[in-house]
Design a protein around this motif. Structure first.
Motif: not given
Length: 391
Positions: A264, A333, A366
């Motif tokens: 990520y 993210y 994430p």
């Protein structure tokens, strides 16, 4: 709007074909709002902020020469009237001409290479001048960032039928091939030492893979080069083998051992544009057809398993595509402070390549969305899905 690439997608998966068409419509709707008529360029990014009533405010931030050049590379595949809509009243060739005029002031090799590439693709009469600017910025023997070195090769491959670039093309091609570490099929972040700190010199990003594999495939397509094609094929094979179960194109790799360092963020542009355009160009050059991997990556744009898992029971996950705004949000993210997970894994894998530090996955899930959209994302999208064999 039908091309060989879209046609093949329609034959394989009608819902994904509809998604690709939807994304292309979003790109055409969004790009005019990213154009800055006063300076005839594009913004660096548009950032979205949600109001309490659910409406959105989009803020324009900065400008970008390279994003403008990438947009021209993609927009040239549109009919002329739609090119003018996207490019502030200019055709792709006319807009590229504006960029060529600014080349004497360009100091970045990647920016210059992208402008030269656009000049080659649009048949601009000052292509030779553009290539000379690239040569002036590309000091022989000096290490370069891999992405920019790849753009140099793509520009030279595109110019090959118009200008004598053979010696420069060979040097650019050899530089990329020599940059690999040992027998790894992946590319590092720079073509030589000095640009990246020693403790993370093994870490390369997704762009460090797609742009070289694309450039080498295009070099082979422009003039038979089996070694370049084999390198492109090997890189593509490895990143496709490492692709996530949900279609994710991961972000950071170990260029020495061809594994994933940290997955990520997952970027939308990788899913809908950069992976497709590189893998399509490889197939067009006679390499393997990785269409299944392209489809898996594209599907992530609406399924987004990271957001689906994080949503509360009964809640609807946040969409990454906002048709009414003409944006696709930039990435999913972790939201870890100062990119702590990437830093920890980068340092640890320097010494212990297989280390995963799995507790970090539980602490920093994430599930955050970066609500930005950049014009190059749409430029590469147009390039990916509207380009290809029709050229």
């Amino acid at each position: 709007m039908t091309t060989d690439r879209l046609g093949a997608l329609a034959a394989a998966d009608q819902p994904l074909h509809a998604l690709a068409e939807r994304l292309l419509a979003v790109a055409e709707a969004g790009l005019p709002g990213m154009y800055l008529p006063g300076s005839d360029t594009f913004v660096f990014t548009r950032a979205g902020t949600a109001a309490p009533d659910g409406s959105w405010h989009l803020e324009q931030r900065g400008t970008s020469t390279r994003y403008a050049a990438i947009t021209a590379l993609g927009a040239r595949f549109l009919p002329e009237d739609r090119q003018r809509t996207v490019l502030g009243g200019h055709t792709a060739e006319e807009f590229t001409g504006l960029l060529v005029q600014r080349l004497p002031a360009v100091r970045n090799l990647g920016d210059a290479a992208l402008i030269a590439w656009a000049a080659a693709e649009t048949g601009h009469p000052k292509l030779s001048d553009a290539l000379e600017r690239v040569a002036a910025l590309d000091e022989p023997g000096r290490p370069q960032y891999t992405v920019e070195a790849a753009w140099v090769l793509s520009a030279l491959a595109a110019a090959r039928g118009t200008v004598d670039v053979e010696s420069r093309l060979t040097a650019a091609r050899d530089r990329l091939l020599r940059a690999r570490i040992g027998n790894s099929p992946l590319f590092p972040h720079a073509t030589g030492p000095g640009l990246v700190p020693w403790y993370r010199s093994h870490v390369a990003c997704f762009a460090d893979q797609t742009y070289p594999l694309q450039a080498l495939a295009r070099a082979h397509a422009s003039g038979a080069d089996p070694e370049a094609l084999a390198a492109s094929e090997a890189c593509a094979t490895r990143i496709c083998a490492l692709q996530g179960d949900g279609g994710q194109w991961w972000w950071h790799y170990d260029a020495r051992r061809a594994g994933v360092v940290e997955g990520y963020p997952v970027y939308s542009v990788h899913q809908h544009a950069m992976a497709p355009t590189a893998l399509f160009d490889l197939a067009d050059a006679g390499g393997t057809d990785f269409a299944a991997s392209i489809r898996s990556g594209l599907r992530w744009m609406t399924e987004v398993p990271e957001l689906t898992r994080s949503a509360e029971a009964g809640a609807v996950p946040e969409p990454l595509i906002l048709d009414e705004l003409g944006v696709t949000w930039r990435k999913v993210y972790r939201g870890d402070p100062k990119k702590a997970v990437r830093a920890a894994r980068g340092l640890t894998t320097r010494v212990v390549p297989a280390a995963r530090l799995t507790p970090l996955d539980r602490v920093f899930r994430p599930a955050s969305v970066d609500r930005e959209c950049r014009p190059y994302e749409f430029g590469w999208m147009l390039f990916a899905w509207l380009g290809g064999a029709q050229r």
